[in-house]
Enzyme design. Sequence first.
Site, PDB file in Angstrom:
ATOM      1  N   GLU A  81      -9.346  -0.683  -3.453  1.00 44.39           N
ATOM      2  CA  GLU A  81      -8.949   0.082  -4.389  1.00 44.39           C
ATOM      3  C   GLU A  81      -8.922   0.541  -5.964  1.00 44.39           C
ATOM      4  O   GLU A  81      -8.613   1.448  -6.031  1.00 44.39           O
ATOM      5  CB  GLU A  81      -7.509   0.708  -3.443  1.00 44.39           C
ATOM      6  CG  GLU A  81      -8.266   0.782  -2.268  1.00 44.39           C
ATOM      7  CD  GLU A  81      -9.176   2.070  -1.557  1.00 44.39           C
ATOM      8  OE1 GLU A  81      -9.142   2.754  -1.965  1.00 44.39           O
ATOM      9  OE2 GLU A  81      -9.785   2.009  -0.088  1.00 44.39           O
ATOM     10  N   ASP A  95      -3.390  -3.363  -1.688  1.00 45.13           N
ATOM     11  CA  ASP A  95      -4.033  -2.149  -2.470  1.00 45.13           C
ATOM     12  C   ASP A  95      -3.235  -1.907  -4.131  1.00 45.13           C
ATOM     13  O   ASP A  95      -2.196  -1.361  -3.804  1.00 45.13           O
ATOM     14  CB  ASP A  95      -3.786  -1.387  -1.275  1.00 45.13           C
ATOM     15  CG  ASP A  95      -4.858   0.404  -1.761  1.00 45.13           C
ATOM     16  OD1 ASP A  95      -4.939   0.613  -3.006  1.00 45.13           O
ATOM     17  OD2 ASP A  95      -4.520   1.234  -0.808  1.00 45.13           O
ATOM     18  N   HIS A 137     -10.994   3.728   5.460  1.00 43.83           N
ATOM     19  CA  HIS A 137     -10.550   2.970   4.009  1.00 43.83           C
ATOM     20  C   HIS A 137      -8.584   3.275   4.821  1.00 43.83           C
ATOM     21  O   HIS A 137      -8.137   2.735   4.552  1.00 43.83           O
ATOM     22  CB  HIS A 137     -10.543   3.890   2.967  1.00 43.83           C
ATOM     23  CG  HIS A 137     -10.135   3.993   1.775  1.00 43.83           C
ATOM     24  ND1 HIS A 137      -9.572   4.336   0.854  1.00 43.83           N
ATOM     25  CD2 HIS A 137      -9.505   5.878   2.373  1.00 43.83           C
ATOM     26  CE1 HIS A 137      -9.617   5.439   0.630  1.00 43.83           C
ATOM     27  NE2 HIS A 137      -9.229   6.402   1.643  1.00 43.83           N
ATOM     28  N   ASP A 161      -2.912   1.049  -4.892  1.00 44.10           N
ATOM     29  CA  ASP A 161      -2.541   1.988  -5.233  1.00 44.10           C
ATOM     30  C   ASP A 161      -0.969   2.499  -4.744  1.00 44.10           C
ATOM     31  O   ASP A 161      -0.075   3.132  -4.482  1.00 44.10           O
ATOM     32  CB  ASP A 161      -2.780   3.156  -3.897  1.00 44.10           C
ATOM     33  CG  ASP A 161      -3.483   3.140  -3.017  1.00 44.10           C
ATOM     34  OD1 ASP A 161      -2.674   2.749  -2.124  1.00 44.10           O
ATOM     35  OD2 ASP A 161      -4.075   3.999  -2.085  1.00 44.10           O
ATOM     36  N   ASP A 207      -2.565   3.352   6.705  1.00 39.45           N
ATOM     37  CA  ASP A 207      -4.291   3.285   6.906  1.00 39.45           C
ATOM     38  C   ASP A 207      -4.173   2.640   7.988  1.00 39.45           C
ATOM     39  O   ASP A 207      -4.917   1.906   8.677  1.00 39.45           O
ATOM     40  CB  ASP A 207      -5.041   1.581   6.233  1.00 39.45           C
ATOM     41  CG  ASP A 207      -4.916   2.165   4.817  1.00 39.45           C
ATOM     42  OD1 ASP A 207      -4.584   3.149   4.243  1.00 39.45           O
ATOM     43  OD2 ASP A 207      -5.133   1.168   4.021  1.00 39.45           O
ATOM     44  N   ASP A 249       0.468  -0.815   0.158  1.00 35.30           N
ATOM     45  CA  ASP A 249       0.037   0.226  -0.307  1.00 35.30           C
ATOM     46  C   ASP A 249       0.915   0.730   0.157  1.00 35.30           C
ATOM     47  O   ASP A 249       1.947   1.308   0.115  1.00 35.30           O
ATOM     48  CB  ASP A 249      -0.960  -0.100   1.243  1.00 35.30           C
ATOM     49  CG  ASP A 249      -1.736   0.829   1.076  1.00 35.30           C
ATOM     50  OD1 ASP A 249      -1.708   1.636   0.539  1.00 35.30           O
ATOM     51  OD2 ASP A 249      -3.139   0.958   1.826  1.00 35.30           O
TER      52      ASP A 249
HETATM   53  N1  ARG Z   1      -4.271   8.876   5.149  1.00 33.52           N
HETATM   54  C1  ARG Z   1      -5.232   9.137   4.320  1.00 33.52           C
HETATM   55  C2  ARG Z   1      -6.783   9.095   4.629  1.00 33.52           C
HETATM   56  O1  ARG Z   1      -6.957   8.549   5.932  1.00 33.52           O
HETATM   57  C3  ARG Z   1      -5.674   8.215   3.431  1.00 33.52           C
HETATM   58  C4  ARG Z   1      -5.924   6.995   3.193  1.00 33.52           C
HETATM   59  C5  ARG Z   1      -6.096   5.940   1.700  1.00 33.52           C
HETATM   60  N2  ARG Z   1      -6.034   5.115   1.770  1.00 33.52           N
HETATM   61  C6  ARG Z   1      -6.059   4.135   0.805  1.00 33.52           C
HETATM   62  N3  ARG Z   1      -6.784   2.750   1.239  1.00 33.52           N
HETATM   63  N4  ARG Z   1      -6.418   3.865  -0.525  1.00 33.52           N
HETATM   64  O2  ARG Z   1      -7.481   9.570   4.433  1.00 33.52           O
HETATM   65 MN    MN Z   2      -5.641   0.880   1.793  1.00 31.32          MN
HETATM   66 MN    MN Z   3      -3.663   3.371  -0.168  1.00 29.33          MN
END
Ligand code: ARG
Ligand code: MN
Ligand code: MN
Length: 302
Positions: A271, A226, A140, A228, A127, A123
């Site tokens: 994601e 994930d 998320h 991303d 998270d 990731d």
């Molecule tokens: N850290 C940011 C938040 O708490 C982005 C989290 C993104 N998480 C993901 N699973 N894409 O909003």
């Molecule tokens: Mn994530």
């Molecule tokens: Mn992510």
Amino acid sequence: TPVSLIGAPTDVGAGARGARLGPEALRIAGLTEALRGLGLDVADRGNLDGPPNPWSAPVGGYRHLDEVVAWNRNVMDAVAAELREERMPILLGGDHCLGLGSITAVARHCRERRKKLRVLWLDAHADFNTHEITPTGNLHGMPVACLIGMGPPCLTRLGGEAPAMQVGEMRQIGTRSVDPGERQLIKQLGLPVYDMRRIGDIGIKRVMEEALDGVDADTHLHVSFDVDFLDPSIAPGVGTVVAGGPNYREAQLAMEMIAESGCMGSLDIVELNPILDRDNHTALVAIDLVESLFGKSTLVRA
Ligand code: ARG
Ligand code: MN
Ligand code: MN
Ligand code: MN
């Protein structure tokens, strides 16, 4: 082992809508056929049901908490049912809040079978937020904290007793976007993180050797992928894009090394957001890498 695809078409935990279309995008890009091409026995269980995305503002630091609980219960039950039948569950998200339900089921399975648990969290993000430190309220961004017992009881006790797992059972890989509160918590609790700087310093090969250290025949390895995690130049179809991720070959080598461990027992693919993608290209890249996870090799003399 036979594998089972479980679709969870929701984006209730995300800050952008579109991840609800992830399961269909993966199916249309040929996930089942790709896995069958590797000789695997694949059952597609179709999609789970759950509440719609109300697209409302955070309440008490959480966006859509009730909906996130409902989806995660359904995911947990579906994943548990596959594990009970000795099948490998592949969760098709959906956003990454669903990793909570999936891993809660896996952790309980490990306790019942007296197996060690190792979770690889691939990731761009940690998270690891809580309702007190989250900049967005999006759930998320909180599943890892919930898994180790920090969060609302309706999420931390999804599988009964909290916590579902210990920080030391996780390895985060590819991390490059961490909020200030998360950074502090990572330090304080000693969450093992292989961030992009570490990958640059010692290389993906050594990172994966270290992340897989201690994984043996008594270990259930869960991979939470994930999308991303990947550099956006190869995988733009995600809601929270962060530049500076692993390139194609680095990601592929990571997946090959996981496959060679022979210990992967469950997988999340989350994601993926086809609304933000071009020609479903990110789904195709994700499937290529999942093939590597299941043993497709780039070795000429395998
Ligand atoms: N850290 C940011 C938040 O708490 C982005 C989290 C993104 N998480 C993901 N699973 N894409 O909003
Ligand atoms: Mn994530
Ligand atoms: Mn992510
Ligand atoms: Mn098992």
